[in-house]
Scaffold this active site. Structure first.
Site, PDB file in Angstrom:
ATOM      1  CD  GLN A 171      -2.775   1.360   2.392  1.00  0.00           C
ATOM      2  OE1 GLN A 171      -3.360   2.405   2.667  1.00  0.00           O
ATOM      3  NE2 GLN A 171      -2.946   0.269   3.122  1.00  0.00           N
ATOM      4  CE1 TYR A 207       3.029  -6.256   6.681  1.00  0.00           C
ATOM      5  CE2 TYR A 207       4.734  -6.389   8.381  1.00  0.00           C
ATOM      6  CZ  TYR A 207       4.146  -6.875   7.220  1.00  0.00           C
ATOM      7  OH  TYR A 207       4.707  -7.959   6.597  1.00  0.00           O
ATOM      8  CD  GLU A 208      -1.999   2.418   8.310  1.00  0.00           C
ATOM      9  OE1 GLU A 208      -2.231   3.331   9.121  1.00  0.00           O
ATOM     10  OE2 GLU A 208      -1.586   2.629   7.145  1.00  0.00           O
ATOM     11  CG  ASP A 268       0.615   1.021   4.718  1.00  0.00           C
ATOM     12  OD1 ASP A 268       1.853   0.962   4.760  1.00  0.00           O
ATOM     13  OD2 ASP A 268      -0.107   0.073   5.063  1.00  0.00           O
ATOM     14  N   GLY A 276      -8.634  21.082  20.184  1.00  0.00           N
ATOM     15  CA  GLY A 276      -8.116  22.314  19.596  1.00  0.00           C
ATOM     16  C   GLY A 276      -8.755  23.535  20.211  1.00  0.00           C
ATOM     17  N   GLY A 277      -8.619  24.655  19.526  1.00  0.00           N
ATOM     18  CA  GLY A 277      -9.136  25.909  20.052  1.00  0.00           C
ATOM     19  C   GLY A 277     -10.650  25.988  20.019  1.00  0.00           C
TER      20      GLY A 277
END
Length: 409
Positions: free
Chosen positions: A17, A138-139, A168, A243-244
């Site tokens: 991938q 791997y992923e 990936d 977040g803000g």
């Protein structure tokens, strides 16, 4: 109309991938991507997760659109001769083998550069040089070691992987940026260069706000998080935006597993939101009216919102909130996405015909260039372009027949 990368030739030695996602983007942008595969087997994903017997899997077809496929036995002398001709005539070579594999083929960077001084040799590895350099990735390993899993999930639950393939495909997108930068630099220097992106680094880059918060922790608890207690590391915080602008996923009717909508409450959005949910008295109430006073009771705020959203479908909520200029987004299932008419009209989800499996749906190119339109073409069959590509290298039909008989292609 021409393509952005028209005239750029790529030798694609990638598999699974991370690499194919990168080279597919290059192909969508107009590069001639030649996928080099092992005779008889090809990319391992051709046979992985098959939904139809004896047919290239969706895993393969959805990562290898717009490419040409050739097969080549790199262990044979003739195969190495063909490989060197290919390398001499391409602009970019991309690989995501384990550490040292290409070197063991007999082609370290200095030899490849000698064959083609203008070559951009791009690699995806699990990790950068150092302690982890020889480890496989791997992923989800990349998610684990890049900071994603420790910060995903709910506070009382285990570390959780995200469904987005940030290890990936996220690394593949980073590699495209690096390749295009090297390609641009070559216009002034005339030289190729070595380009490498580590999966751990790519995930870490996507988790930078969590490293921001790790440093903010030294000055006290993170008010934007719903957690009651804070230790010395960034906690898992469920669906909080962190977040803000505070946000949360709230339930909608009729109460199915994906009947939720994510709502963000910006400072100007509180008053119209309060009125919309029938809490007019809270719009100007000093105990609720400012972001600062709401910060300590975000759970109560979103509980009030949820009391209202549970009476409406997520689509109805989306319409009503957007009419008030309140940012929101319904949680869309994979079924809803693949059947979404708007995404189909935009080319974000496209239907592609395949000679063996029939038609199937895949993602369209997310990069939109006004002067470089993208047409999504099917993935190649194994070795489909052997004759075509080798003829371009100057090999005759008789030589191709000999190669086939000897198992070179």
């Amino acid at each position: 109309m021409g393509k952005a990368l028209e005239g750029v030739r790529v030798l694609d030695m990638t598999h699974v991938q991370s690499g194919p996602s990168s080279t597919q983007l290059l192909a969508w942008l107009g590069a001639d991507v030649i996928k080099l595969e092992t005779p008889g087997r090809g990319d391992i994903t051709r046979g992985q997760l098959r939904d139809l017997p004896g047919v290239d899997s969706l895993y393969f077809t959805m990562l290898n659109a717009n490419k040409r496929s050739i097969t080549l036995n790199m262990k044979s002398d003739e195969g190495k001769e063909v490989f060197e001709k290919l390398v001499s005539g391409v602009d970019i070579l991309v690989e995501n083998f384990g550490p040292g594999v290409v070197d063991r083929f007999g082609y370290p960077w200095d030899k490849l550069s000698a064959l083609n001084p203008r070559l951009i040799y791009a690699s995806i590895k699990g990790f950068g040089p150092g302690r982890y350099a020889d480890f496989k990735a791997y992923e989800v390993i990349a998610q684990a070691m890049g900071g994603a899993m420790s910060t995903t999930g709910f506070e009382d639950g285990p570390p959780t992987a995200t469904g987005a393939q940030i290890g990936d495909s996220g690394t593949g997108i980073h590699l495209v940026a690096a390749i295009l930068a090297a390609l641009f630099q070559r216009t002034s220097t005339g030289r190729g260069q070595r380009v490498q992106v580590a999966m751990q680094d790519a995930v870490l880059n996507l988790c930078r706000v969590k490293l921001r918060d790790q440093q903010r922790l030294t000055h006290g608890p993170l008010g934007e998080y719903p957690n009651d207690q804070f230790g010395d590391e960034v906690p898992r915080s469920g669906n909080a935006s962190g977040g803000g602008q505070p946000g949360w996923a709230v339930k909608c009717a009729p109460g199915g597993r994906n009947d939720y909508i994510y709502v963000i409450v910006q400072p100007p959005g509180w008053a119209p939101l309060a009125r919309l949910i029938g809490k007019d008295e809270l719009a100007e109430d000093p105990a609720w009216a400012t972001p600062e006073v709401r910060l300590s009771k975000l759970d109560k705020m979103f509980a009030l919102v949820e009391e209202w959203t549970e009476k409406h479908t997520k689509w109805e909520v989306m319409e009503k909130l957007n009419a008030c200029n309140i940012p929101c987004g319904p949680i869309l299932s994979t079924k809803e996405l693949i059947e979404d008419e708007t995404l189909e009209q935009l080319g974000s989800v496209v239907e592609v015909a395949h000679p063996e499996r029939g038609s199937f749906k895949t993602v369209g190119c997310p990069l939109k260039l006004s002067d470089s339109p993208v047409e999504i073409e099917r993935s190649p069959l194994l070795g489909e372009h052997n004759d075509e590509v080798l003829a371009e290298l100057g090999y005759s039909e008789a030589e191709l027949d000999k190669f086939r008989a000897a198992g070179v292609i």
